[in-house]
Scaffold this motif. Structure first.
Motif, PDB file in Angstrom:
ATOM      1  N   LEU A 148       9.273  -3.402  -9.487  1.00 32.64           N
ATOM      2  CA  LEU A 148       9.703  -4.300  -8.410  1.00 32.64           C
ATOM      3  C   LEU A 148       9.299  -3.788  -7.028  1.00 32.64           C
ATOM      4  O   LEU A 148       9.732  -4.324  -6.008  1.00 32.64           O
ATOM      5  CB  LEU A 148      11.220  -4.509  -8.484  1.00 32.64           C
ATOM      6  CG  LEU A 148      11.718  -5.127  -9.798  1.00 32.64           C
ATOM      7  CD1 LEU A 148      13.239  -5.126  -9.863  1.00 32.64           C
ATOM      8  CD2 LEU A 148      11.197  -6.552  -9.954  1.00 32.64           C
ATOM      9  N   GLY A 149       8.482  -2.739  -7.028  1.00 33.02           N
ATOM     10  CA  GLY A 149       7.959  -2.229  -5.766  1.00 33.02           C
ATOM     11  C   GLY A 149       6.582  -2.806  -5.500  1.00 33.02           C
ATOM     12  O   GLY A 149       5.971  -2.541  -4.467  1.00 33.02           O
ATOM     13  N   GLU A 150       6.116  -3.579  -6.462  1.00 31.66           N
ATOM     14  CA  GLU A 150       4.810  -4.213  -6.323  1.00 31.66           C
ATOM     15  C   GLU A 150       4.906  -5.307  -5.253  1.00 31.66           C
ATOM     16  O   GLU A 150       5.878  -6.052  -5.224  1.00 31.66           O
ATOM     17  CB  GLU A 150       4.474  -4.857  -7.668  1.00 31.66           C
ATOM     18  CG  GLU A 150       3.100  -5.411  -7.797  1.00 31.66           C
ATOM     19  CD  GLU A 150       2.820  -5.818  -9.250  1.00 31.66           C
ATOM     20  OE1 GLU A 150       1.935  -5.252  -9.863  1.00 31.66           O
ATOM     21  OE2 GLU A 150       3.534  -6.713  -9.758  1.00 31.66           O
ATOM     22  N   GLU A 151       3.896  -5.371  -4.408  1.00 30.52           N
ATOM     23  CA  GLU A 151       3.900  -6.399  -3.363  1.00 30.52           C
ATOM     24  C   GLU A 151       3.951  -7.786  -4.010  1.00 30.52           C
ATOM     25  O   GLU A 151       3.230  -8.052  -4.971  1.00 30.52           O
ATOM     26  CB  GLU A 151       2.652  -6.261  -2.501  1.00 30.52           C
ATOM     27  CG  GLU A 151       2.638  -7.240  -1.364  1.00 30.52           C
ATOM     28  CD  GLU A 151       2.285  -6.589  -0.037  1.00 30.52           C
ATOM     29  OE1 GLU A 151       1.744  -5.469  -0.048  1.00 30.52           O
ATOM     30  OE2 GLU A 151       2.559  -7.219   0.993  1.00 30.52           O
ATOM     31  N   TYR A 152       4.809  -8.649  -3.492  1.00 32.28           N
ATOM     32  CA  TYR A 152       4.938  -9.982  -4.066  1.00 32.28           C
ATOM     33  C   TYR A 152       3.934 -10.940  -3.421  1.00 32.28           C
ATOM     34  O   TYR A 152       3.818 -11.012  -2.204  1.00 32.28           O
ATOM     35  CB  TYR A 152       6.361 -10.519  -3.850  1.00 32.28           C
ATOM     36  CG  TYR A 152       6.574 -11.872  -4.475  1.00 32.28           C
ATOM     37  CD1 TYR A 152       6.884 -11.975  -5.824  1.00 32.28           C
ATOM     38  CD2 TYR A 152       6.434 -13.034  -3.727  1.00 32.28           C
ATOM     39  CE1 TYR A 152       7.057 -13.225  -6.413  1.00 32.28           C
ATOM     40  CE2 TYR A 152       6.606 -14.275  -4.303  1.00 32.28           C
ATOM     41  CZ  TYR A 152       6.919 -14.359  -5.652  1.00 32.28           C
ATOM     42  OH  TYR A 152       7.087 -15.588  -6.225  1.00 32.28           O
ATOM     43  N   THR A 153       3.181 -11.641  -4.243  1.00 29.14           N
ATOM     44  CA  THR A 153       2.238 -12.631  -3.724  1.00 29.14           C
ATOM     45  C   THR A 153       2.779 -14.022  -4.041  1.00 29.14           C
ATOM     46  O   THR A 153       2.866 -14.410  -5.204  1.00 29.14           O
ATOM     47  CB  THR A 153       0.858 -12.473  -4.419  1.00 29.14           C
ATOM     48  OG1 THR A 153       0.552 -11.087  -4.494  1.00 29.14           O
ATOM     49  CG2 THR A 153      -0.231 -13.211  -3.673  1.00 29.14           C
ATOM     50  N   PRO A 154       3.181 -14.748  -3.006  1.00 28.82           N
ATOM     51  CA  PRO A 154       3.732 -16.094  -3.263  1.00 28.82           C
ATOM     52  C   PRO A 154       2.660 -17.033  -3.819  1.00 28.82           C
ATOM     53  O   PRO A 154       1.474 -16.835  -3.578  1.00 28.82           O
ATOM     54  CB  PRO A 154       4.194 -16.568  -1.885  1.00 28.82           C
ATOM     55  CG  PRO A 154       4.035 -15.423  -0.956  1.00 28.82           C
ATOM     56  CD  PRO A 154       3.106 -14.441  -1.573  1.00 28.82           C
ATOM     57  N   TRP A 155       3.095 -18.032  -4.550  1.00 29.40           N
ATOM     58  CA  TRP A 155       2.158 -19.014  -5.107  1.00 29.40           C
ATOM     59  C   TRP A 155       2.713 -20.410  -4.937  1.00 29.40           C
ATOM     60  O   TRP A 155       3.900 -20.648  -5.152  1.00 29.40           O
ATOM     61  CB  TRP A 155       1.935 -18.743  -6.607  1.00 29.40           C
ATOM     62  CG  TRP A 155       1.061 -19.765  -7.293  1.00 29.40           C
ATOM     63  CD1 TRP A 155      -0.297 -19.863  -7.190  1.00 29.40           C
ATOM     64  CD2 TRP A 155       1.463 -20.828  -8.177  1.00 29.40           C
ATOM     65  NE1 TRP A 155      -0.768 -20.906  -7.957  1.00 29.40           N
ATOM     66  CE2 TRP A 155       0.288 -21.527  -8.573  1.00 29.40           C
ATOM     67  CE3 TRP A 155       2.686 -21.256  -8.672  1.00 29.40           C
ATOM     68  CZ2 TRP A 155       0.306 -22.613  -9.442  1.00 29.40           C
ATOM     69  CZ3 TRP A 155       2.714 -22.356  -9.540  1.00 29.40           C
ATOM     70  CH2 TRP A 155       1.537 -23.017  -9.915  1.00 29.40           C
ATOM     71  N   SER A 156       1.881 -21.318  -4.494  1.00 29.03           N
ATOM     72  CA  SER A 156       2.282 -22.721  -4.585  1.00 29.03           C
ATOM     73  C   SER A 156       1.056 -23.485  -5.075  1.00 29.03           C
ATOM     74  O   SER A 156      -0.038 -23.320  -4.539  1.00 29.03           O
ATOM     75  CB  SER A 156       2.794 -23.266  -3.251  1.00 29.03           C
ATOM     76  OG  SER A 156       1.776 -23.235  -2.304  1.00 29.03           O
ATOM     77  N   GLY A 157       1.241 -24.226  -6.102  1.00 30.07           N
ATOM     78  CA  GLY A 157       0.134 -24.952  -6.713  1.00 30.07           C
ATOM     79  C   GLY A 157       0.691 -25.840  -7.796  1.00 30.07           C
ATOM     80  O   GLY A 157       1.887 -26.152  -7.808  1.00 30.07           O
TER      81      GLY A 157
END
Ligand code: SF4
Ligand code: SF4
Length: 426
Positions: A294-303
């Motif tokens: 959970l330390g991984e950078e979060y990349t948001p997604w919308s599609g």
């Protein structure tokens, strides 16, 4: 976000149960093949990532209600993210962790609350911390350190202690040592001291999204006026909130975010901290979930999801997968390996396959017995390596492990990476 945003994914769960286990290729023994504390402890599908996805789907479609029994299922879960990573590593595309979070948020919206969690939120609203402590005592951990006050001046590095390190008497020393090591290496560091507030991550985890948004805004303002270009924290929970949760709610911080173990690793490699003193100890390192997966950078997604070639389902644009590989795994290990005389032994479940300490997701507060059982599972695994000490890099893990060792008399000592650096630095 809401459960509506996960309609397709909730439909798509194949019940393959990969979210319960380490992928076959990486299993080293039957004893340590499991990765989800909840399914291991309660042994009923509802308590797995998939089981909760099914429950969320049913509630979302109005086929069932959030009852007290379902509330118990929803919250007997550390939100450690193992199910999510295992689902993605198995080439599935679900977000069981996100779906559990959305289900919790919905439960709070419907007034279905656990009293232990209501106490956490009351404490945040009144005293800006999750531990029921007084706001006025927050800065006491730094008394006598004579460190820059970020509220009245600028510094290159903004150090955030977090609730646990600020208030726990037997853990405060770790935050103090962190500051001393940074200053000893010539780092221009400042703290918010008594003005520091919770990161808000725990509120988000137990379903109070609005609280988290408030803390994220407040934190971004404080950070901006400090002039700092780097944010350092010793708390893995706070690290994950800054790096993973804030971007998830659209509040990405505009500075470099570094855990203390990453910063110390950098300073040691640059020769600014010298580790000269022998520390003759066999240790094993526990990856905190919030620093690893959970330390991984979060990349948001919308599609959107599309069916192509008469049946193949694809995301458009391609949806980022979070396999946990981008977490902080090597820096704490490199720091330990740089300590003369210290021997690092690995547990079977490490890095993205790590077993949770048991404290996360509101479990420590609401289900103490489950938190303690989960910690004892990890302590047994640590002992099986032949290590004399269990080292970690998160005050929540340290608290839960220390309490479990004290209650069960298991002969292993719990350290923070920072403490061992201090010992080696002399
Ligand atoms: S959540 Fe993912 S890994 Fe678990 S059963 Fe569903 S598809 Fe399989
Ligand atoms: S977050 Fe952890 S405890 Fe909860 S369902 Fe997923 S693996 Fe199990």
């Amino acid at each position: 976000m809401s459960l509506r945003d996960y309609e397709f994914e909730m439909d798509f769960c194949s019940r393959c149960s990969h979210c319960k286990w380490i992928p076959l290729l990486f299993i080293k023994s039957h004893r340590y093949a499991n990765v989800c504390p909840a399914i291991e402890r309660f042994n009923f599908h509802a308590y797995s990532g998939s089981g909760r996805v099914i429950a969320a789907h049913s509630v979302h479609e109005g086929r069932s209600e959030i009852t007290d029994e379902l509330l118990d299922v929803i919250y007997r879960c550390q939100l450690d993210g193992a199910c999510n990573v295992m689902c993605h590593l198995s080439n599935e595309i679900l977000e069981p962790l996100q779906i559990i979070r959305e289900l919790r948020t919905l439960a709070v919206e419907r007034g279905m609350l656990l009293p232990e969690h209501t106490m956490i939120i009351d404490s945040m609203r009144k005293e800006d911390n999750v531990l029921g402590e007084k706001k006025a005592d927050r800065g006491k951990w730094a008394e006598g350190l004579d460190v820059k006050d970020i509220n009245s001046g600028e510094a290159e590095v903004f150090y955030h202690a977090g609730c646990r390190y600020s208030y726990n008497q037997d853990l405060r020393g770790i935050a103090r040592t962190g500051i001393s090591l940074l200053r000893g290496a010539g780092v221009d560091v400042g703290i918010a001291g008594g003005e520091e507030a919770c990161c808000g991550g725990r509120a988000f985890d137990i379903g109070y999204r609005g609280e988290m948004e408030k803390y994220a805004d407040d934190f971004a303002n404080r950070l901006r006026s400090s002039g700092a270009s780097t944010l350092v924290t010793s708390c893995s929970d706070c690290y994950s909130a800054f790096k993973h949760l804030y971007p998830m709610i659209g509040k990405k911080l505009d500075v470099e975010i570094v855990h203390i173990t990453e910063y110390l690793d950098r300073l040691i490699k640059e020769g600014r901290i010298a580790l000269c003193k022998e520390v003759p100890l066999r240790v094993t390192y526990h990856d905190p979930c919030h620093l690893g997966r959970l330390g991984e950078e979060y990349t948001p997604w919308s599609g959107e999801w599309k069916t192509v070639h008469g049946g193949v389902i694809v995301s458009d644009p391609p949806k980022p997968v979070h396999k946990g590989l981008g977490g902080v795994y090597d820096p704490p290990r490199d720091v330990l390996k740089a300590i003369p005389g210290l021997q690092l032994l690995e547990m079977e479940r490490n890095r993205e396959f790590s077993w949770c300490c048991g404290a996360g997701g509101g479990v420590l507060e609401a289900y103490e017995d489950f938190a303690a059982w989960t910690a004892m599972e990890r302590i047994e695994e640590a002992r099986s390596t032949g290590a004399e000490a269990l080292v970690t890099a998160c005050p929540w893990c340290e608290r839960n492990f220390k309490d479990a060792v004290a209650a069960n008399g298991h002969g292993i000592t719990v350290y923070d990476v920072v403490e061992l650096v201090q010992e080696a630095a002399g």
